[in-house]
Write an enzyme that holds these catalytic residues in place. Structure first.
Site, PDB file in Angstrom:
ATOM      1  N   GLY A   1       3.005  -1.125   4.259  1.00 57.01           N
ATOM      2  CA  GLY A   1       2.993   0.297   3.937  1.00 57.01           C
ATOM      3  C   GLY A   1       4.393   0.781   3.616  1.00 57.01           C
TER       4      GLY A   1
ATOM      5  CE  LYS B   1      -0.161   3.168   4.795  1.00 59.16           C
ATOM      6  NZ  LYS B   1      -0.013   3.246   6.245  1.00 59.16           N
TER       7      LYS B   1
ATOM      8  CG  ASN C   1      -1.740   1.199   1.398  1.00 56.26           C
ATOM      9  OD1 ASN C   1      -1.793   2.039   0.490  1.00 56.26           O
ATOM     10  ND2 ASN C   1      -2.403   1.326   2.538  1.00 56.26           N
TER      11      ASN C   1
ATOM     12  N   GLY D   1       2.789   2.348  10.827  1.00 56.44           N
ATOM     13  CA  GLY D   1       3.729   3.460  10.686  1.00 56.44           C
ATOM     14  C   GLY D   1       4.446   3.835  11.974  1.00 56.44           C
TER      15      GLY D   1
ATOM     16  CB  SER E   1       5.548  -1.699  11.895  1.00 55.57           C
ATOM     17  OG  SER E   1       5.174  -0.354  12.144  1.00 55.57           O
TER      18      SER E   1
ATOM     19  CD  GLU F   1      -2.921   5.392   6.802  1.00 52.35           C
ATOM     20  OE1 GLU F   1      -2.962   5.444   5.554  1.00 52.35           O
ATOM     21  OE2 GLU F   1      -1.950   4.928   7.439  1.00 52.35           O
TER      22      GLU F   1
ATOM     23  CG  HIS G   1      -5.730   1.748   5.306  1.00 47.83           C
ATOM     24  ND1 HIS G   1      -5.302   2.680   6.224  1.00 47.83           N
ATOM     25  CD2 HIS G   1      -4.701   0.886   5.123  1.00 47.83           C
ATOM     26  CE1 HIS G   1      -4.051   2.381   6.561  1.00 47.83           C
ATOM     27  NE2 HIS G   1      -3.667   1.299   5.915  1.00 47.83           N
TER      28      HIS G   1
HETATM   29  P1  13P Z   1       3.226   0.439   7.666  1.00 49.16           P
HETATM   30  O1  13P Z   1       3.748  -0.847   7.072  1.00 49.16           O
HETATM   31  O2  13P Z   1       3.932   1.656   7.170  1.00 49.16           O
HETATM   32  O3  13P Z   1       3.106   0.360   9.149  1.00 49.16           O
HETATM   33  O4  13P Z   1       1.720   0.593   7.118  1.00 49.16           O
HETATM   34  C1  13P Z   1       0.843  -0.463   7.226  1.00 49.16           C
HETATM   35  C2  13P Z   1      -0.374  -0.144   6.456  1.00 49.16           C
HETATM   36  O5  13P Z   1      -1.132   0.725   6.817  1.00 49.16           O
HETATM   37  C3  13P Z   1      -0.615  -0.897   5.219  1.00 49.16           C
HETATM   38  O6  13P Z   1      -1.906  -0.693   4.746  1.00 49.16           O
END
Ligand code: 13P
Length: 255
Positions: free
Chosen positions: A235, A14, A12, A175, A214, A100, A98
């Site tokens: 991510g 983002k 992803n 994250g 993460s 977010e 998601h």
């Molecule tokens: P991170 O791997 O940066 O923690 O993000 C995970 C994520 O939100 C994937 O959709």
């Protein structure tokens, strides 16, 4: 692990790599994915890079996902993108719900279910995301919260023979560099599998449950070794083809 659940590693991106950088990253993903016939590799660039990335990965084993969709085919919905538009761009997957989007854009469980249904109506396989906040985990509410999120779209995914994916992404691990350990992740993944099983045995067999939050090259192998972890939704580490490739290699199963 059930052999029908091939490992799935999805990146992803983002709101990163929306143009030329996205094409370069996609080229690098194609290069490593060719050596991993047993692993499904999916990348989810921002909308502005979808068409160019679709051209880049054409004929390769890498599949294209969108990060979101609007659950109507067309209409006066300024700024939104529909399922048919994503299909036309070459997407075969779409990330839905998601955290977010739930947290920043106020998406509700009902809206996430509507989007899941719209994706399935348009030959887009949804990766539906669920996960608890730190406060909910500390209050011992993890399984209750995740079950409530899943119950909202369970009927939708049980009505189709298509194999959707569910991503368990604890909000506190996204994250932050904090990951659920393999034991914590497996506990939730096994619970999700048992709820699917209760609804329909075949649904439990065909649904891939991904872990997200993460995931990095150095923790992927331990997470992916858990019996109910069928892949990862990555991510930050998916923005670097070296790290993303290492995570995908960690998902290989002995043949
Ligand atoms: P991170 O791997 O940066 O923690 O993000 C995970 C994520 O939100 C994937 O959709």
């Amino acid at each position: 692990m059930n052999p029908s659940r091939r490992p799935l590693i999805a990146g992803n991106w983002k709101m990163f790599n929306g143009g030329r950088a996205g094409v370069e990253l996609a080229e690098a993903c194609v290069a490593f994915a060719r050596d991993l016939p047993g692993v499904d590799v999916v990348i989810a660039p921002p909308y502005t890079a979808l068409a160019a990335v679709a051209d880049t990965i054409d004929g390769s084993p890498v599949a294209l996902a969108a990060q979101n969709l609007y659950p109507k085919d067309q209409g006066p919905f300024t700024g939104e993108i529909s399922g048919p538009m994503l299909e036309e761009c070459g997407c075969t997957w779409v990330i839905v719900g998601h955290s977010e989007r739930r947290q920043i854009f106020g998406e509700t469980d009902a809206f996430v279910a509507e989007k899941t249904s719209a994706a399935l109506a348009h030959d887009l396989l949804p990766i539906v995301c669920v996960g608890e906040t730190l406060q909910q985990r500390e209050a011992g509410e993890t399984l209750r919260v995740v079950k409530q999120q899943i119950d909202a779209f369970l009927d939708v995914i049980a009505r189709t023979p298509k194999a959707v994916a569910i991503a368990y992404e604890p909000v506190w691990a996204i994250g932050t560099g904090k990951t659920a350990g393999p034991t914590e992740a497996e506990e939730v993944h096994a619970a999700i599998r048992s709820w699917l099983e209760k609804k329909d045995a075949d649904l439990a067999k065909r649904t891939r449950i991904l872990y997200g939050g993460s995931v990095k090259a150095d923790n992927a192998a331990a997470l992916l070794a858990c019996p109910n972890v069928d892949g990862a939704l990555v991510g930050g580490a998916s923005l670097d083809a070296g790290s993303f490739g290492a995570i995908a290699r960690a998902a290989r199963r002995p043949s």
